[in-house]
Design a protein around this motif. Structure first.
Motif, PDB file in Angstrom:
ATOM      1  N   SER A 123     101.669  28.100  62.261  1.00  0.00           N
ATOM      2  CA  SER A 123     100.691  28.477  63.288  1.00  0.00           C
ATOM      3  C   SER A 123     100.916  29.933  63.697  1.00  0.00           C
ATOM      4  CB  SER A 123     100.807  27.564  64.507  1.00  0.00           C
ATOM      5  OG  SER A 123     102.057  27.756  65.163  1.00  0.00           O
ATOM      6  N   ARG A 124     102.187  30.346  63.681  1.00  0.00           N
ATOM      7  CA  ARG A 124     102.492  31.752  63.984  1.00  0.00           C
ATOM      8  C   ARG A 124     102.055  32.647  62.820  1.00  0.00           C
ATOM      9  NH1 ARG A 124     106.356  33.019  68.059  1.00  0.00           N
ATOM     10  NH2 ARG A 124     106.910  31.187  69.305  1.00  0.00           N
TER      11      ARG A 124
ATOM     12  N   LYS B  41     104.293  23.001  61.254  1.00  0.00           N
ATOM     13  CA  LYS B  41     103.127  23.399  62.062  1.00  0.00           C
ATOM     14  C   LYS B  41     103.447  24.627  62.902  1.00  0.00           C
ATOM     15  CE  LYS B  41     101.042  18.789  62.535  1.00  0.00           C
ATOM     16  NZ  LYS B  41     100.743  17.686  63.494  1.00  0.00           N
ATOM     17  N   ARG B  42     104.619  24.635  63.525  1.00  0.00           N
ATOM     18  CA  ARG B  42     104.955  25.723  64.440  1.00  0.00           C
ATOM     19  C   ARG B  42     105.172  27.041  63.690  1.00  0.00           C
ATOM     20  NH1 ARG B  42     109.040  23.927  69.103  1.00  0.00           N
ATOM     21  NH2 ARG B  42     108.217  25.876  69.960  1.00  0.00           N
TER      22      ARG B  42
ATOM     23  N   SER C 152      98.296  33.181  62.724  1.00  0.00           N
ATOM     24  CA  SER C 152      97.668  34.052  63.726  1.00  0.00           C
ATOM     25  C   SER C 152      97.350  35.431  63.150  1.00  0.00           C
ATOM     26  CB  SER C 152      98.576  34.184  64.955  1.00  0.00           C
ATOM     27  OG  SER C 152      99.818  34.760  64.602  1.00  0.00           O
TER      28      SER C 152
END
Length: 591
Positions: free
Chosen positions: A25-26, A21-22, A29
């Protein structure tokens, strides 16, 4: 990251899910560039099965002359498809590189921001190799593999799906054989995934160790040469280097083993396909063109399947690198719960009230119920045997070290109620271990928030530090580079440059930590003269082993085993014949 995921065992499902997820998620963007890249990859993927489909009309109708325009139409179609694929691939790879590098930019920025905000104690652990490794290798692996995963998953999956569609269109019976063998290949790949995960984590740790050993070899090269430490350093480096080679070979073995096993499955399926195809051809249900298109599509499907199979290794490398990167980003910053700022003008009154401190895992207190006061403009010297708590006490004033009990006040305000920025803006430090940056003399003197200092202010500070004559003698004057670790300056020059920096800051409270202990007599006299100018009118806390440098202090505080055992002026303490007199006489008994 939630606490459960953060403290779960390495490689566990919550950690993996959170890392996915981390990372993405970047990546997400930059969704506009990513979406356009995916569309271009889909266009490139669509050209591949089309090339296989061309084989059927080419063989069935092209070679018998029934459609003469195929002579130019099919070659042009092939050229056009290849050109389209090249254009789509170029722009999709460019956009993915743009996304990856922007994500890398953000990750490294966040890592460095967190690095600057870490508590002082975190830097005492000596984990420099791992920290550098996170910036150089791990961060690059996260973004590089993250976009590789997207590329392979999107492009190769679309290619496989499209080629399977071609295969089904040409012969569902032959395609069934392929679909039976694909899960077997996938199961074989899964066997190696767990092995690759642990190897990749060990490789990351050993890369950090290699960085540390190489860095120590660079920084300690003089000691190595003088003490003949060649064999010891070669041994340390060879051990780490050999471990890295071993891990690399184990990874290569696992990767290499998947290829022949997958190829064996492919060979079995191809053998079955040929047998069934020959039977259908004899029955007249399969033409030469259809079989050629089927085999062309089949030949193209193996490479994307192989890349999808090998994706597991890249995923594991990305997750291990992401775990390392986010461990740094998630570290707790130093506590800055203060909300107050010191009212102007700051007088510089410092008070320690029953301060105690014990380092983690220590058997006894470093400091115990220490209390004393420094009036504005007064100079207090802290002396005592090594390990008596002098440096720990001084480090508490800028809150590099936090007291376990008691309080410290600046102008009658508890320093824990002040913001770190406000507190530290009124403190200056000159220590034995001078830190200068690989920049010009002027940039080092006017460092940080003082960077707006004028050339005249810098010259005045250099003059007060007895350094202006030396600087003016340099080819580029104050704009001369000091070199890495200020290697182009002597020890005394480095100290006086630090004093000039403190003079520019003009803080009301000054900490001098062993500022002259590593200098020869001549350099010490020059530095001492500069320090006297710096100390004038400032509240000063001096830590010194050389007791000759603290004789003129307003008060000397003698520490032993973390407690104050004596305090007073130099002459008073000598007359008392206590610990101070004993230390003083020990240093000067040969004079």
């Amino acid at each position: 990251m939630n606490s459960d995921a953060r403290h779960a065992p390495a490689g566990s499902h919550p950690v993996k899910t959170e890392l996915w997820k981390r990372v993405y998620s970047r990546v997400g963007s930059y969704w506009k560039g990513l979406l356009l890249a995916i569309l271009l990859m889909a266009g490139a993927a669509a050209t591949q099965p089309t090339l296989a489909l061309i084989m059927k009309p080419l063989l069935d109708d092209g070679f018998n002359g029934t459609k003469p325009y195929y002579v130019w139409a099919i070659p042009l179609a092939v050229i056009g498809l290849i050109l389209m694929r090249g254009i789509f691939n170029f722009f999709s790879e460019y956009l993915l590189a743009w996304v990856a590098n922007n994500v890398l930019l953000g990750i490294r920025r966040d890592m460095f921001e967190r690095l600057l905000g870490l508590p002082d104690a975190d830097f005492k652990r000596g984990d420099t190799g791992r920290l550098l490794n996170r910036f150089t290798i791990d961060a690059g692996h996260v973004t590089g593999y993250a976009t590789d995963v997207i590329t392979v998953l999107v492009r190769e999956t679309l290619v496989v799906i499209a080629l399977i569609g071609v295969l089904l269109y040409m012969s569902w019976m032959l395609t069934l054989i392929i679909l039976v063998m694909l899960p077997i290949s996938t199961l074989i790949a899964r066997v190696f995934i767990r092995r690759l995960r642990s190897i990749n984590r060990e490789t990351v740790n050993m890369n950090a160790e290699l960085t540390r050993v190489a860095s120590e070899g660079i920084n300690g090269q003089r000691v190595i040469k003088l003490f003949d430490g060649y064999e010891a350093e070669r041994g340390r480096f060879s051990f780490v280097n050999a471990r890295l080679r071993r891990f690399a070979m184990r990874t290569a073995t696992a990767d290499a083993a998947m290829t022949p096993l997958t190829q064996f499955c492919i060979a079995v399926s191809v053998g079955c396909i040929i047998a069934v195809a020959l039977g259908q051809a004899n029955n007249g249900t399969l033409t030469v063109g259809s079989f050629a298109s089927f085999m062309a599509a089949l030949a193209q499907i193996f490479d994307p399947i192989k890349r999808l199979t090998n994706l597991a290794g890249k995923m594991q490398k990305m997750l291990v690198a992401a775990e390392s990167v986010f461990t740094l980003i998630d570290q707790e910053p130093e506590i800055d719960a203060g909300t107050r700022t010191l009212p102007e003008p700051v007088r510089g009154k410092v008070e320690f009230r029953q301060v105690s401190h014990r380092f983690p895992d220590a058997d006894s207190d470093t400091l115990s119920n220490v209390s004393f006061m420094i009036e504005p403009g007064q100079t207090i010297a802290l002396v005592g045997r090594s390990g008596s708590g002098k440096t720990t006490l001084a480090n508490m004033l800028p809150r590099f070290v936090l007291p376990g009990d008691g309080s410290i006040l600046l102008d009658d305000v508890p320093i824990n109620e002040l913001t770190l920025r406000s507190l530290r803006s009124h403190l200056s430090l000159v220590s034995q271990d001078v830190v200068l940056f690989d920049d010009t003399i002027a940039a080092n003197v006017g460092y940080g928030s003082l960077g707006q200092a004028s050339e005249e202010q810098i010259r005045e500070a250099l003059a007060s530090a007895n350094l202006l004559e030396f600087v003016d003698g340099l080819p580029q004057g104050m704009y001369s580079q000091v070199g890495e670790n200020a290697a182009r300056l002597s020890g005394g020059q480095r100290q006086r440059l630090a004093i000039a920096r403190a003079l520019i800051k003009n803080a009301p409270v000054l900490i001098l930590d062993e500022a002259t202990s590593a200098l020869d007599n001549e350099s010490e006299r020059q530095v001492q003269a500069s320090l006297e100018r710096l100390m004038r009118g400032r509240t000063t806390m001096v830590i010194a082993h050389r007791l000759s440098t603290v004789q003129n202090a307003d008060r000397i505080v003698v520490l032993d085993a973390g407690q104050i055992v004596e305090q007073g002026a130099h002459a008073e303490l000598l007359a008392a014949q206590g610990l101070y007199a004993s230390l003083y006489n020990m240093q000067f008994r040969n004079d």
